[in-house]
Design a protein around this motif. Structure first.
Motif, mmCIF file in Angstrom:
data_model
loop_
_atom_site.group_PDB
_atom_site.id
_atom_site.type_symbol
_atom_site.label_atom_id
_atom_site.label_comp_id
_atom_site.label_asym_id
_atom_site.label_seq_id
_atom_site.Cartn_x
_atom_site.Cartn_y
_atom_site.Cartn_z
ATOM 1 N N GLN A 74 -9.077 0.450 -4.295
ATOM 2 C CA GLN A 74 -10.202 -0.091 -3.530
ATOM 3 C C GLN A 74 -11.481 0.668 -3.843
ATOM 4 O O GLN A 74 -12.554 0.075 -4.001
ATOM 5 C CB GLN A 74 -9.899 -0.010 -2.025
ATOM 6 N N ARG A 75 -11.379 1.988 -3.936
ATOM 7 C CA ARG A 75 -12.565 2.797 -4.243
ATOM 8 C C ARG A 75 -13.125 2.424 -5.617
ATOM 9 O O ARG A 75 -14.328 2.183 -5.777
ATOM 10 C CB ARG A 75 -12.198 4.280 -4.232
ATOM 11 N N GLU A 77 -13.709 6.880 3.595
ATOM 12 C CA GLU A 77 -12.872 5.740 3.191
ATOM 13 C C GLU A 77 -13.516 4.397 3.488
ATOM 14 O O GLU A 77 -13.254 3.408 2.795
ATOM 15 C CB GLU A 77 -11.512 5.825 3.896
ATOM 16 N N SER A 134 -14.984 2.277 0.729
ATOM 17 C CA SER A 134 -14.169 1.668 -0.320
ATOM 18 C C SER A 134 -13.925 0.187 -0.072
ATOM 19 O O SER A 134 -13.223 -0.460 -0.826
ATOM 20 C CB SER A 134 -12.825 2.388 -0.429
ATOM 21 N N GLU A 135 -14.477 -0.352 1.007
ATOM 22 C CA GLU A 135 -14.321 -1.777 1.281
ATOM 23 C C GLU A 135 -15.663 -2.370 1.685
ATOM 24 O O GLU A 135 -16.452 -1.752 2.395
ATOM 25 C CB GLU A 135 -13.312 -2.008 2.418
ATOM 26 N N LYS A 192 -5.743 2.742 -1.916
ATOM 27 C CA LYS A 192 -7.077 3.186 -1.522
ATOM 28 C C LYS A 192 -7.872 3.634 -2.745
ATOM 29 O O LYS A 192 -9.092 3.441 -2.808
ATOM 30 C CB LYS A 192 -6.980 4.318 -0.490
ATOM 31 N N GLN A 198 0.818 -1.205 0.000
ATOM 32 C CA GLN A 198 0.000 0.000 0.000
ATOM 33 C C GLN A 198 0.853 1.258 0.000
ATOM 34 O O GLN A 198 0.614 2.176 -0.773
ATOM 35 C CB GLN A 198 -0.934 -0.006 1.214
ATOM 36 N N GLU A 226 -12.208 12.380 2.267
ATOM 37 C CA GLU A 226 -11.444 11.924 3.431
ATOM 38 C C GLU A 226 -12.051 12.403 4.749
ATOM 39 O O GLU A 226 -11.661 11.914 5.813
ATOM 40 C CB GLU A 226 -10.004 12.449 3.342
#
Length: 510
Positions: free
Chosen positions: A452-453, A424, A427-428, A449, A206, A375
């Motif tokens: 993931q988004r 955030e 995104s999962e 990230k 990451q 964010e």
């Protein structure tokens, strides 16, 4: 207690002899023979599990991953397919295969709390595996396939009860959250007794290459040597590594990764664009005033504090305000208080948000459902109010919501609202294939990230081309973030492999 040998069998045996009766039912014998033959596994190569899964038709790449892990990796592997390619299905196939072969009887699945029910549903419905959610009242000695959140598992008294168990297989979803070897999560997984282990993550790196080192060390200690050996052999630093071909060869011995392009499946195209934003003179003045705060006392001498405020100024004045008021409480001098109060007055007078205006243009241009990622929860609330004023319906999605509320927000987005505004946490663990527009309102430091988004919409089941807009304010901290994202993407592709487009060149004009 007296135990005597039974003689009842003699009467039946004598009767069969005297009457010359048949000794057994030939039809039943043949049926029993066929059952025994069907369960006989004569060759360890190849998968048996698909024969027992009438409700599941796996893709070729998923079957190949299961075979590779079982036959070449001895059940210890990182499943690192790109987001949306079905790592849960691959893990389910491996678990089912080991259960059929009698090699796994007891398994533990650790997942984020928001995904626990999803795991239980898929294992039961698609794989006919009787998985159950952990309950503190249960005796783990009598629970074979248990699913629970890692946050619950690592806490006492559950931790001690789990440590007592000998698991044949441990599966850890969203395993990139174990990247820091100093965390309780990492320590907890490290001490689990397990024969086989699967780590599921689309983003094994990451921020820096050492995250992958610690994941592999957790899976197979010593595979990459110790920290000093690894650092020396590959001249490894956070954002650079040498001898990457040899390192990738070692990594591929314990990691399986499929890209969308390599699956042979027809995927909708992904269109990525950076949209540069220019601050208005009033916004620029505020941004410069924030940068000047580091000249005031110890409260603002910390570069991180000023960078945080600068990033928030690139998002919304609301985000800046909340952080600034918290910092104000730490001010000890009249000069510091005056500087903060002056900035607060300027914030209150500011009437526009250039980034929000650009986001509105993109939403109207899309004329379809759009996901906005920010964010900051303060920005999230501001955007909902701003869009409402412009006649745009929206719903919020963040980590403070319970699972039922998250499900309800997803339903409202699908059925009623045009825009989902997510932090955030969105995104999962949420699949939104019915949407194909993503606006990254705030850019994260971590490129994974972004992946993931985007993976919330660009996944199996998506029927339309996916459009991703990354917003960045020119001549601000956003420039540095974009540069750093490109650097980190380069490290990922050196060690792990090609990454689908998540970021494009910043050389654009409005």
């Amino acid at each position: 207690m007296l135990i005597e040998r039974s003689s009842n069998w003699k009467e039946s045996f004598t009767e069969r002899l005297e009457k010359d009766d048949g000794w057994d039912n030939w039809t039943l014998y043949n049926m029993a023979y066929e059952v025994a033959k069907s369960t006989l596994i004569t060759d360890f190569r190849g998968l048996q599990s698909p024969n027992y899964l009438p409700n599941l038709t796996p893709f070729a790449h998923q079957l190949e991953v299961a075979e590779t892990v079982i036959e070449r990796m001895n059940g210890k592997a990182i499943l690192a397919d790109e987001v949306g390619l079905g790592k849960t299905i691959e893990a389910g196939l491996i678990l089912k295969e080991y259960m059929i072969r009698g090699l796994v009887k007891k398994a533990l699945i650790l997942a984020p709390a928001s995904l626990v029910n999803q795991w239980i549903d898929e294992l039961n419905r698609k794989f006919h595996i009787p998985a159950m959610q952990f309950n503190k009242k249960y005796d783990l000695n009598h629970c074979d396939i248990v699913v629970m959140s890692i946050d619950m598992a690592k806490r006492s008294p559950h931790k001690e009860r789990i440590y007592e168990q000998d698991f044949d297989l441990v599966i850890i979803d969203e395993a990139h959250k174990l990247k820091n070897h100093r965390t309780k999560n990492y320590e907890f997984v490290q001490h689990l007794k397990k024969k086989f282990c699967l780590l599921l993550t689309a983003t094994p790196i990451q921020n820096d290459v050492f995250e992958l080192f610690y994941l592999i060390t957790l899976l197979k200690p010593g595979h990459l040597g110790n920290y000093e050996t690894f650092q020396s052999a590959f001249s490894a630093s956070k954002h650079n590594v040498e001898h990457e071909e040899f390192l990738r060869e070692l990594v591929n011995q314990v990691m399986v990764r499929n890209t969308r392009e390599a699956t042979g499946i027809k995927w909708p195209d992904r269109h990525v664009e950076i949209i540069p934003i220019r601050f208005s003179p009033e916004e620029r003045e505020l941004y410069d005033m924030i940068a000047a705060l580091k000249e005031h006392s110890d409260v603002f001498s910390d570069a991180f504090s000023v960078i945080t405020l600068q990033r928030e100024m690139c998002s919304s004045k609301e985000a800046v305000f909340y952080t600034l008021m918290n910092m104000r409480e730490k001010c000890t001098s009249a000069e510091d208080l005056a500087a903060v109060d002056c900035l607060v007055l300027k914030l209150q007078a500011l009437q526009m948000n250039s980034k929000a205006e650009q986001a509105l243009k993109l939403i109207r241009k899309a004329n379809d459902k759009v996901i906005i990622f920010t964010e900051y929860r303060a920005t999230q609330s501001y955007l909902q109010a701003y869009l409402y004023e412009k006649g745009i319906t929206s719903v919020l999605f963040n980590g403070k919501f319970s699972k039922s509320k998250r499900d309800w927000m997803k339903h409202l987005f699908q059925q009623n609202a045009q825009v989902l505004i997510a932090t955030e946490s969105g995104s999962e663990g949420i699949n939104l294939q019915f949407c194909n527009y993503v606006v990254n309102y705030d850019l994260p430091w971590n490129p994974m990230k972004l992946e993931q988004r985007i993976g919330r919409v660009h996944r199996l089941g998506q029927q339309k081309d996916v459009h991703i807009y990354n917003l960045a304010v020119e001549d601000t901290i956003d420039d540095h973030i974009v540069e750093l994202l490109h650097t980190k993407i380069g490290v990922f592709e050196k060690v792990v492999g090609e990454l689908d487009a998540i970021l494009t060149s910043y050389k654009m004009s409005i």
